[in-house]
Design an enzyme around this catalytic site. Structure first.
Site, PDB file in Angstrom:
ATOM      1  NE  ARG A   1      44.542  35.838  45.318  1.00 18.97           N
ATOM      2  CZ  ARG A   1      45.145  35.810  44.141  1.00 18.97           C
ATOM      3  NH1 ARG A   1      44.685  35.024  43.190  1.00 18.97           N
ATOM      4  NH2 ARG A   1      46.214  36.547  43.908  1.00 18.97           N
TER       5      ARG A   1
ATOM      6  CE  LYS B   1      39.184  27.973  42.780  1.00 18.96           C
ATOM      7  NZ  LYS B   1      39.051  29.443  42.748  1.00 18.96           N
TER       8      LYS B   1
ATOM      9  NE  ARG C   1      44.865  31.946  34.430  1.00 25.06           N
ATOM     10  CZ  ARG C   1      44.440  32.263  35.648  1.00 25.06           C
ATOM     11  NH1 ARG C   1      45.210  31.995  36.695  1.00 25.06           N
ATOM     12  NH2 ARG C   1      43.276  32.843  35.818  1.00 25.06           N
TER      13      ARG C   1
END
Length: 331
Positions: A120, A185, A322
């Protein structure tokens, strides 16, 4: 580029002499050496011992269309009209888009290595050869853009559910299309659409999942954010074919329900795994930063942010989220 036949020979993790490899592949010893150099550039650790030859200390767990079909069973005949595996490609999403005229529904594209894997917001998705999972599923919907609201959220949930079925727990979801483990991630999703915005649309569901990353590889060193792989989480070997079949099987099941009921059928389950539920967060766009308390998502897949006692909905696009430490005074 590395020969697939070479990967199959080295997959056993045993030593193979340059001479025997040359005979098997029809190459000179010099050409074999160049193949080994290329393999290291693709992020694979190679041991070379004079008098013994070459070996991959970890071996390779190569994907197999036949194994995947067998593991998926009846779902192949019901839902998958086409499965294609390439050792090297630019990206599985591009594979799908190039074949959209011939296969616009129920087509699964797999690769051992992507030279131009995309994430993305224009990011690249990097990883060594034959260690992670890269796949794209082409699926069609009627009803235009409205029919796919919340699709990326449902896909993330399907991956978490598929991981759970093979004993991997603790994975969370980050809106709109990331999977995390302890805020690192683990996987990402890229959705691309073609077709009539108010009619029939074909959607490419692209997934990249870190399975067994070599932290010393060139690819791993170029990742610009905290990351984790499955092997680090569970500290045991993982059969990538079984892992892929578990995830794809769950995704196919979820897609059937999603086509009938939309994201509303999955919203409660999604919230269960939401990494930032009721946390203080910052939304960052190209032009602004907005802080508030994350209250999950609505039935259209929009992120809900509470600010000054009011709930605002934010849709996807160029928004990143965030987690922050909450201030003393609430917003």
């Amino acid at each position: 580029m590395v020969d697939l036949a070479l990967l199959k020979i080295l997959a056993d993790g045993k030593f193979h002499s340059g001479t025997s490899l040359g005979v098997a592949l029809g190459l000179s010893r010099s050409a074999v050496w160049k193949q080994m150099q290329a393999l290291q550039e693709y992020g694979v650790e190679v041991y070379s011992v004079r008098g013994r030859g070459y070996r991959l200390p970890e071996g390779l767990d190569l994907l197999s269309v036949d194994k995947i079909k067998a593991l998926l069973g009846d779902q192949v005949e019901k839902n998958l009209k086409h499965i294609e595996l390439k050792t090297f490609t630019d990206s599985t999403n591009l594979m799908a888009l190039r074949n959209i005229q011939e296969h616009n529904h129920g087509a699964l594209y797999l690769a051992e290595y992507q030279s131009a894997g995309r994430g993305r917001r224009g990011r690249t998705w990097l990883g060594p050869v034959a260690t992670n999972l890269y796949f794209s599923l082409m699926w069609s919907f009627s009803g235009g853009v409205a029919a796919i609201e919340g699709l990326s959220l449902m896909v993330g949930l399907a991956i978490v559910q598929g991981l759970s079925k093979v004993g991997i727990q603790g994975v969370t979801l980050k809106w709109p299309n990331d999977l995390l483990y302890k805020e690192q991630k683990l996987a990402g999703i890229l959705i691309e659409m073609q077709g009539d915005a108010s009619g029939d649309v074909s959607v490419v569901i692209g997934v990249g999942l870190n399975v067994k990353m070599n932290a010393a590889s060139v690819q791993a060193r170029e990742i610009d954010q905290p990351w984790v792989d499955l092997q680090s989480i569970i500290d045991r070997s993982i059969d990538r074919n079984k892992l892929l079949a578990s995830i794809v099987g769950q995704l196919l099941t979820n897609l059937d329900e999603f086509s009938k009921r939309g994201f509303a059928a999955f919203i409660d389950a999604w919230h269960k795994y939401h990494a930032f539920q009721n946390s203080y967060v910052k939304l960052q766009t190209n032009n602004s930063e907005i802080e508030g308390i994350c209250r999950g998502v609505n039935q259209q897949g929009a992120l809900l942010l509470e600010r000054y006692g009011k709930i605002e909905a934010f849709h996807g696009g160029e928004i990143s989220v965030r987690k922050l430490v909450a201030p003393d005074d609430s917003v």
